[in-house]
Design a protein around this motif. Structure first.
Motif, PDB file in Angstrom:
ATOM      1  N   THR D 213      -8.495  31.711   0.993  1.00  0.00           N
ATOM      2  CA  THR D 213      -7.726  32.432  -0.028  1.00  0.00           C
ATOM      3  C   THR D 213      -8.632  32.886  -1.165  1.00  0.00           C
ATOM      4  N   CYS D 216     -10.980  35.709  -0.087  1.00  0.00           N
ATOM      5  CA  CYS D 216     -10.299  36.990   0.078  1.00  0.00           C
ATOM      6  C   CYS D 216      -9.965  37.598  -1.286  1.00  0.00           C
ATOM      7  N   LEU D 217      -9.452  36.780  -2.184  1.00  0.00           N
ATOM      8  CA  LEU D 217      -9.054  37.305  -3.489  1.00  0.00           C
ATOM      9  C   LEU D 217     -10.277  37.745  -4.292  1.00  0.00           C
ATOM     10  N   GLN D 220     -11.593  41.233  -3.617  1.00  0.00           N
ATOM     11  CA  GLN D 220     -10.867  42.363  -4.194  1.00  0.00           C
ATOM     12  C   GLN D 220     -11.362  42.724  -5.581  1.00  0.00           C
TER      13      GLN D 220
ATOM     14  N   ALA E  22       1.488  44.755  -3.766  1.00  0.00           N
ATOM     15  CA  ALA E  22       0.142  45.291  -3.963  1.00  0.00           C
ATOM     16  C   ALA E  22      -0.859  44.164  -4.172  1.00  0.00           C
ATOM     17  N   ALA E  23      -0.437  43.140  -4.892  1.00  0.00           N
ATOM     18  CA  ALA E  23      -1.357  42.050  -5.237  1.00  0.00           C
ATOM     19  C   ALA E  23      -1.785  41.248  -4.018  1.00  0.00           C
ATOM     20  N   PRO E  26      -5.266  41.770  -0.466  1.00  0.00           N
ATOM     21  CA  PRO E  26      -6.489  41.106   0.032  1.00  0.00           C
ATOM     22  C   PRO E  26      -6.213  39.975   1.019  1.00  0.00           C
ATOM     23  N   LEU E  27      -4.971  39.513   1.068  1.00  0.00           N
ATOM     24  CA  LEU E  27      -4.647  38.414   1.996  1.00  0.00           C
ATOM     25  C   LEU E  27      -4.118  38.935   3.335  1.00  0.00           C
ATOM     26  N   HIS E 190      -6.916  39.912 -13.376  1.00  0.00           N
ATOM     27  CA  HIS E 190      -8.358  40.128 -13.423  1.00  0.00           C
ATOM     28  C   HIS E 190      -8.831  40.422 -14.848  1.00  0.00           C
ATOM     29  N   ARG E 205      -0.238  35.108  -5.503  1.00  0.00           N
ATOM     30  CA  ARG E 205      -1.430  35.070  -4.653  1.00  0.00           C
ATOM     31  C   ARG E 205      -1.737  33.628  -4.231  1.00  0.00           C
ATOM     32  N   ALA E 206      -1.649  32.704  -5.176  1.00  0.00           N
ATOM     33  CA  ALA E 206      -1.948  31.307  -4.855  1.00  0.00           C
ATOM     34  C   ALA E 206      -1.021  30.801  -3.750  1.00  0.00           C
TER      35      ALA E 206
END
Lengths: 221, 221, 221, 221, 221, 221
Positions: D213, D216-217, D220, E22-23, E26-27, E190, E205-206
């Motif tokens: 995880t 991958c993050l 980005q 969208a977030a 990357p996964l 970010h 994401r987590a």
């Protein structure tokens, strides 16, 4: 005949070792164990990072191995207690870490302990230690002087920061006992305690006192 | 010239006082403070209830008041630490409670402390103390011998119970250090530690050792 | 026939006793137990130190002994809960301490409790209590009015401090429920709650309410 | 192009490394980062003592330094998380310890975690870790297989002990999720979970999943 | 063939769902499970109260029931983890809550977590969650933006508050990792991390990363 | 004129409601508030799962909305405290949950609470509650009767299990106060307390007693 308590300064600063040595004078009693202070000469000049801790460990292990037979207790003179579990595994004698002993000593002198670290980067490491000791709820706060080695050599500047940070811990964080989170500041203990009107724990003294008790009691059995 | 550490047995059992006195011999060092043990003669023969604690407090206060000027530290020799906060308020010297000091000492010698109480009724009182100290998560368990004063006089029976309860704390509760939860059992410390192959803290020694350190350091400043 | 809940003001201030008495009016119900308030006339005028606590204990014990047969519950009306364990040991009836009951009541009315002490010196004692109760993680903070007995008699000054300290607990410490850490301030409860728009626990009422429940339920069985 | 997650087995057992490598197959996804497993060939054959940990640290530091530029994350594949803080200080990439990641993963799969250690001597070290992580109240218990390296090679015997210890943690200690406290047992995970009808966390998989995880993050941003 | 991870936005805001979608780009890996995001169209536009949580639960239950057979894991995309225990009971697949996963992820990236809530009223609810997770001692603090839905639509204003609150958590509360306490702010992660020079956890994401690991590992067994 | 305390049995079992109603008789005092018990007739016959909790919430919300104007307090009569936060948000009156109130009441009657659950599956849910309340360190243990609704109707069998589980909590887990973890067992409270010689908390009575206090005090202001 009582054997020797060996206090190990796990960095290469002889000045720090000399300061510890002087601070321990009141614990040197006729009929009690000798108390000697040792510098790990190949160690970094100060222990301020995790990398420094790793560098120190093999030398610490070697020192303990070399002195196992002529010692009655060891004190690891760095507030992060590097190698404490290793040393306890390696030695049949009591091994005291100044971080652990300083904290336990503070918990007897006040209800909420305030810790004065040198650098902010050490605080998370210390917090892990307080958690491992299970005493997190007794910590009023930990704050850093934010002084590098050079700045620490300026005694007036260090004193000013000690006063400022000590007052914050006392007045904002409600600490009623302070711990000097470093082996290199015993000469400030008394003045800081006087200036802030509260107990201040010097961790080398606290740990060596515990080593003294342990050494005396071990001699009997 | 070093003044005296006074260890107060807050019950009227001279036998207990004598046992403590003998146990502290290794902490009497040339050049160090004198260590004297005192019986509160008008106190109950043992402190096993909350009512006993209350009876003891005025005598304890009187003792500290009477000896403030010729002492360098006080040790309250009952595992429930009766009057500890009062004594600290009343005295300018360090005051150590054997319950608190015994626990802090144990936390340096193992990761999970097992406490051996005399009577089951004391356990809730002790649990409140561990909570007040903020160390509950370090307690493996507390178990009682369940012996009254008469039974405690039977050394074989007491020893058998110490072994049984100590093994339960070690094997069922996963303690790796034990604390004798009473001032009257120093003579079992060494044998119990040998028999169970683990550190056993005798709280009078632990507290008097801390008083010794405190007294020595106070002399300097 | 319902017997009596006895609320003991363990200091000699009749004014405080009268204030408690008035505050408990809403808990006096037809068909419910009588609720009477008592002054310990030989006690100190206020309980502000550990020495004061010790002075109060024998009188408290005597009161409970004298009234055991004509009472259904006892409330100890001092926020430090002096003699609570002793009284519970001595009495077959429910015994409530206003410190403990006030805290448990607050934990039902908010997630983070803020405690308003009278004097800073009481805070470490209270912190030990919260630790013994195992609720330290629910305490947002404790702050003191810092007013002595004389200053407390000045109602405007007291009110101003209550507002200031209450706001600090609410806004800086994130308390969402407050506890009046003293038996002598029930008349401020409602106004303070209105002014700060948050629940405020008055501990004598909280404890007497718990005594009321306990007394009613005990009558049945 | 995704760079590589490097899983470091900090002992010299190639068998263990191969076992980890096989266990991580499901986490190797097209388009995802490569996952490679590495043996520290000069390390001890197993990490069972504090002395072993110290031996491993310099090699671990060297490995991370050497691979900083061609890695996207590191996993330290020893349940005691040796050098975790050091590695995090040294690397700009995410560094996962299998002890920490295994615990955090377990806390999402059950309310009370039971830990299966290999040797009893590791338990105090692990307890310090759970304390440092602040999750002690979530630990149902930790129990050891008590098998040495030779015995661990006997799969039937190991399986029998896993079943016995897992049942004790589930039935006596009320664990509802188990953690394999060692990098060398991924092939037992599925069977043990089936046999005991409860989730079993394999810590290398847990940590590598978290590294996946993170890697991958990080790509980005 | 890998089945689908379903991320449920349990409010009716399609904008929020799109932001989450969208977030998570990357996964989404070739060879990995599909990751789809879903809006509960009959739910409230935002979840800001206990009443909102209750409204959402039946729809959440219905969604999970409807998709049990074509999913490999579920993520509940609201920081209060509504229905998490219910969903875990109802589904044979892993179910992740973004509050719980966000916290566990943060505890691996720092020692003291600071949480940024949207509304002050959510903080007590979150504190109960941290308590239920047993991680209260790791929370540096939680502070609210204090912005309603309309104000949140103003990106500059939201950013200014994020900076202010993040700095307070870092500088006053000593957080060393932040958590965005809401599903609707992934696009700030970010920049906030860059601006404050510390890790910032985006909880969707987590949680989806943990679901990815769980889904991959489940496929194997 | 005192308004009514409404005790809501959030399941459809009229027998349970009648049992609660009978148990509350001692709290109905002349001059005090009326206490009425209500069945949620469209609710599940018992609340034994997370799914059951969700079904109950809308009806609970509707009940509170309907009775807000003619009530002085609400008691939610299910040990899992379903909808407690929602109800507190929805109502201007005190809302008590029997789980929370039962626990707080127990913490005043003993030092270590033992909880008797009906089904093992409820225990993790309860543990999360104790964590959210911050009282985990006061829990001696929680054990389940393991009886389904049918078995619970067999009073002899239920009594035997209550005795067995109560003894385990007392003797193995060292509880000194028990809590009946269910609204349906008030008629066992007195006998169980007698048989085990320790206080037993019946949570509906505990919560309604707290509601009584709150209602009386609110009337005054």
């Amino acid at each position: 005949m009582p054997r020797t308590i060996r206090v190990i300064n796990p960095n290469s600063s002889v000045t720090v070792t000399q300061g510890i040595d002087a601070a321990l004078a009141p614990l040197r009693l006729d009929g009690g164990p000798a108390i000697t202070c040792h510098t790990l000469h190949d160690a970094p000049p100060g222990i301020q990072s995790e990398a420094d801790i790793i560098k120190v460990l093999p030398q610490l292990a070697a020192f303990i191995h070399a002195h196992e037979s002529d010692s009655s207790a060891f004190v690891i003179g760095c507030f992060s207690d590097p190698g404490l579990a290793m040393a306890r595994e390696a030695s049949a004698h009591p091994v005291l870490g100044i971080g652990e002993s300083g904290m336990m000593s503070a918990l007897i002198q006040g209800q909420r302990a305030g810790v004065i670290a040198i650098q902010p980067a050490s605080i998370p490491r210390h917090l892990r230690s307080w958690g491992a000791m299970g005493v997190t709820s007794r910590i009023a706060g930990e704050r850093a002087l934010g002084l590098d080695v050079e700045a620490l050599a300026d005694e007036q500047r260090t004193w000013d920061r000690l006063l400022t940070v000590g007052r914050q811990l006392r007045d904002e964080d409600q600490a009623d006992v302070l711990i000097l989170g470093c082996a290199g500041m015993p000469h400030y203990q008394h003045s800081l305690s006087q200036a802030l009107d509260m107990p201040v724990v010097e961790p080398c003294r606290a740990a060596t006192g515990m080593a003294l008790t342990a050494a005396c009691l071990a001699m009997q059995d």
